[in-house]
Design a protein around this motif. Structure first.
Motif, PDB file in Angstrom:
ATOM      1  N   LYS A   1       0.827  -1.204   0.000  1.00  0.00           N
ATOM      2  CA  LYS A   1       0.000   0.000   0.000  1.00  0.00           C
ATOM      3  C   LYS A   1       0.865   1.261   0.000  1.00  0.00           C
ATOM      4  O   LYS A   1       0.582   2.229  -0.710  1.00  0.00           O
ATOM      5  N   VAL A   2       1.933   1.254   0.826  1.00  0.00           N
ATOM      6  CA  VAL A   2       2.821   2.416   0.901  1.00  0.00           C
ATOM      7  C   VAL A   2       3.512   2.653  -0.434  1.00  0.00           C
ATOM      8  O   VAL A   2       3.572   3.770  -0.953  1.00  0.00           O
ATOM      9  N   LEU A   3       4.039   1.574  -1.028  1.00  0.00           N
ATOM     10  CA  LEU A   3       4.784   1.703  -2.280  1.00  0.00           C
ATOM     11  C   LEU A   3       3.900   2.122  -3.447  1.00  0.00           C
ATOM     12  O   LEU A   3       4.344   2.835  -4.345  1.00  0.00           O
ATOM     13  N   ARG A   4       2.663   1.683  -3.450  1.00  0.00           N
ATOM     14  CA  ARG A   4       1.756   2.077  -4.527  1.00  0.00           C
ATOM     15  C   ARG A   4       1.551   3.588  -4.537  1.00  0.00           C
ATOM     16  O   ARG A   4       1.501   4.224  -5.584  1.00  0.00           O
ATOM     17  N   GLU A   5       1.416   4.179  -3.329  1.00  0.00           N
ATOM     18  CA  GLU A   5       1.255   5.628  -3.247  1.00  0.00           C
ATOM     19  C   GLU A   5       2.542   6.347  -3.641  1.00  0.00           C
ATOM     20  O   GLU A   5       2.516   7.355  -4.346  1.00  0.00           O
TER      21      GLU A   5
ATOM     22  N   GLU B   1       7.293   8.926  -7.666  1.00  0.00           N
ATOM     23  CA  GLU B   1       8.663   8.646  -8.101  1.00  0.00           C
ATOM     24  C   GLU B   1       8.732   7.230  -8.683  1.00  0.00           C
ATOM     25  O   GLU B   1       8.370   6.259  -8.025  1.00  0.00           O
ATOM     26  N   ARG B   2       9.247   7.125  -9.916  1.00  0.00           N
ATOM     27  CA  ARG B   2       9.223   5.848 -10.637  1.00  0.00           C
ATOM     28  C   ARG B   2      10.107   4.781  -9.983  1.00  0.00           C
ATOM     29  O   ARG B   2       9.872   3.587 -10.161  1.00  0.00           O
TER      30      ARG B   2
ATOM     31  N   ASN C   1       9.882  -0.329  -9.054  1.00  0.00           N
ATOM     32  CA  ASN C   1      10.707  -1.544  -9.021  1.00  0.00           C
ATOM     33  C   ASN C   1      10.632  -2.222  -7.656  1.00  0.00           C
ATOM     34  O   ASN C   1      10.612  -3.451  -7.553  1.00  0.00           O
ATOM     35  N   LEU C   2      10.601  -1.406  -6.585  1.00  0.00           N
ATOM     36  CA  LEU C   2      10.470  -1.971  -5.235  1.00  0.00           C
ATOM     37  C   LEU C   2       9.119  -2.661  -5.076  1.00  0.00           C
ATOM     38  O   LEU C   2       9.010  -3.698  -4.424  1.00  0.00           O
ATOM     39  N   LEU C   3       8.113  -2.078  -5.693  1.00  0.00           N
ATOM     40  CA  LEU C   3       6.778  -2.671  -5.616  1.00  0.00           C
ATOM     41  C   LEU C   3       6.772  -4.049  -6.266  1.00  0.00           C
ATOM     42  O   LEU C   3       6.144  -4.990  -5.765  1.00  0.00           O
ATOM     43  N   LYS C   4       7.505  -4.198  -7.372  1.00  0.00           N
ATOM     44  CA  LYS C   4       7.594  -5.500  -8.040  1.00  0.00           C
ATOM     45  C   LYS C   4       8.264  -6.535  -7.134  1.00  0.00           C
ATOM     46  O   LYS C   4       7.870  -7.708  -7.109  1.00  0.00           O
ATOM     47  N   LEU C   5       9.287  -6.116  -6.380  1.00  0.00           N
ATOM     48  CA  LEU C   5       9.968  -7.029  -5.463  1.00  0.00           C
ATOM     49  C   LEU C   5       9.013  -7.520  -4.375  1.00  0.00           C
ATOM     50  O   LEU C   5       9.032  -8.684  -3.988  1.00  0.00           O
TER      51      LEU C   5
ATOM     52  N   ARG D   1      12.123  -2.829   3.043  1.00  0.00           N
ATOM     53  CA  ARG D   1      11.813  -2.141   4.306  1.00  0.00           C
ATOM     54  C   ARG D   1      12.846  -1.057   4.598  1.00  0.00           C
ATOM     55  O   ARG D   1      12.509   0.049   5.023  1.00  0.00           O
ATOM     56  N   MET D   2      14.118  -1.390   4.404  1.00  0.00           N
ATOM     57  CA  MET D   2      15.193  -0.450   4.705  1.00  0.00           C
ATOM     58  C   MET D   2      15.110   0.785   3.819  1.00  0.00           C
ATOM     59  O   MET D   2      15.263   1.917   4.289  1.00  0.00           O
ATOM     60  N   VAL D   3      14.805   0.577   2.525  1.00  0.00           N
ATOM     61  CA  VAL D   3      14.703   1.710   1.602  1.00  0.00           C
ATOM     62  C   VAL D   3      13.525   2.605   1.971  1.00  0.00           C
ATOM     63  O   VAL D   3      13.648   3.830   2.050  1.00  0.00           O
ATOM     64  N   VAL D   4      12.382   1.980   2.209  1.00  0.00           N
ATOM     65  CA  VAL D   4      11.181   2.748   2.545  1.00  0.00           C
ATOM     66  C   VAL D   4      11.373   3.495   3.861  1.00  0.00           C
ATOM     67  O   VAL D   4      11.003   4.657   4.013  1.00  0.00           O
TER      68      VAL D   4
END
Length: 454
Positions: A418-422, A427-428, A432-436, A447-450
């Motif tokens: 949910k966080v990554l979708r927003e 930012e594009r 890629n993180l969302l795909k992971l 988690r570390m990146v977010v």
């Protein structure tokens, strides 16, 4: 109190960004309705219509037109209720009425006397007024007959109200069944046994509104759940397919596009068992049984100062049948130490965090005067007590609260997604993180990146 926060997807007209002040006052965002176009006041229906016309004039009108149409229908609905009953609907009933106008199926889990049956009865008359068909299902023949008699008295004489049950005289029963088969009714009242015993007579029919008074009587038979859903107009094939998916632990998020009726199930308890009741959620979007907050004949008092001495004074007056709730386990342990000296006055007090079953039994037998526990939704004192003859007072030491984690360290895949979708909308690189996350790879690195970016 508004603090200037902006929320995404919250404008009631365009669905874009809007401020907390405008949301609180049911106003569209500044792009849809500029500040100099309309004053920021709480709006009645006439003002909402004026606001809608101003947005139409400046070319920004979108979803708000549907809201105004709903408000108009709601006002007509409330006026209809007042004419029939002689009083304004309660806040509970108004909430249920708005759901019906929004074509939403739902469950009503509320105590006796709140107005569930009255709501179902008036709604059926309202649906009939608008050329729709209703089915009202009751747990007993006696209750079905009582409601039928009330509805006949409230009727304008234009509604075709039909009561069918097994204790009618044979000739009356045959005439009623003939009317059911020929569709010569607007409102049909039956007992829960009718659904299974006379299924062949109604299985091809579609009802615009179905009200089940005491859903527990219907839940006794899993087949009745299928039948009730089919009577809303959802094909039997879809019901069977969805249940087979549930058996395989699969879920289908897409809504049912079939033009189906509204189902409202009412109960004072609603304790469904098994998989079949989950079909209500899968096909109609609601659960049977949920957390309910309702108003009962109880006095509510507040003491602004949080004082151990004041608490001891109150407990010395109440003495017995007291439940004390604390916001946390730490405060519970601290409070137990403070209240230890109450035992000198012959008041037995204990916490239910240990040896719960034995302590509840002692409280029921009067060997314990006061029980203490944490005010959690699934807390031992919240969920494990059904002793109205013993529990006389509930005392909250502090305000009950829900606890949520706000860091990313322990966030699961659902939260990260949910966080990554927003974030990916802005930012594009986050795409890629969302795909992971979707592929369950390198979750810890995500988690570390977010965590570093938020």
């Amino acid at each position: 109190m508004p603090i200037g926060v902006r929320y995404s997807h919250s404008c009631i007209n365009c669905g874009d960004l809007n401020t907390d002040l405008r949301n609180m006052r049911m106003l569209p965002c500044e792009q849809c309705l500029p500040n100099d176009t309309f004053k920021l006041d709480v709006l009645d229906l006439d003002a909402k219509i004026e606001m809608m016309e101003r947005m139409r004039k400046i070319g920004t009108l979108k979803e708000y037109e549907k809201i105004v149409a709903l408000e108009r229908r709601f006002r007509e609905y409330v006026e209809f209720f007042q004419r029939k009953i002689g009083s304004e609907p309660t806040s509970f009933q108004k909430t249920w009425m708005k759901r019906v106008l929004s074509s939403k199926s739902f469950t009503v889990v509320a105590p006796t006397g709140v107005g569930k049956t009255t709501f179902g009865m008036i709604t059926a008359l309202w649906i009939s007024k608008n050329e729709g068909k209703s089915l009202l299902v009751f747990p007993t023949i006696i209750l079905a007959t009582q409601v039928y008699e009330r509805m006949v008295k409230l009727s304008d004489g234009n509604e075709r109200i039909l009561l069918y049950h097994s204790k009618l005289r044979k000739s009356d029963r045959e005439k009623a069944m003939e009317r059911i088969v020929k569709d010569e009714f607007d409102i049909l009242l039956v007992s829960s046994q009718f659904i299974s015993r006379s299924w062949d007579a109604v299985k091809t029919k579609k009802f615009d509104f179905i009200f089940i008074d005491d859903v527990d009587s219907v839940l006794k038979s899993s087949s009745n759940i299928d039948r009730i859903i089919i009577l809303t107009g959802i094909p039997e094939k879809i019901v069977k397919e969805r249940f087979e998916m549930m058996m395989k632990a699969e879920s289908k998020e897409e809504p049912i596009h079939t033009d189906h009726g509204i189902l409202v199930v009412s109960s004072a308890t609603a304790r469904p068992k098994g998989l079949k009741p989950l079909l209500f959620r899968e096909l109609l979007g609601f659960d049977v049984g949920s957390l309910v907050v309702s108003v009962r004949n109880i006095s509510n008092l507040i003491i602004k100062s949080k004082s151990h001495e004041k608490l001891k004074e109150i407990l010395s007056l109440l003495r017995d049948g007291v439940l004390i709730f604390t916001p946390s386990k730490g405060e519970l342990d601290e409070l137990m130490k403070v209240l230890e000296d109450l035992k000198k006055d012959g008041i037995e007090i204990s916490s239910v965090e240990k040896d719960e079953e034995n302590l509840l039994r002692m409280f029921k037998e009067g060997k314990l005067n006061i029980l203490c526990g944490v005010a959690r939704y699934y807390g031992k004192l919240v969920r494990g007590l059904d002793m109205p003859e013993r529990a006389k007072f509930a005392l909250f030491w502090g305000v009950p609260c829900f606890e949520y984690r706000i860091d990313m360290d322990g966030a699961n895949r659902f939260v990260l997604r949910k966080v990554l979708r927003e974030m990916a909308k802005r930012e594009r690189e986050y795409a890629n993180l969302l795909k992971l996350v979707e592929k369950e790879r390198d979750i810890e690195r995500v988690r570390m990146v977010v965590r570093g970016k938020i």
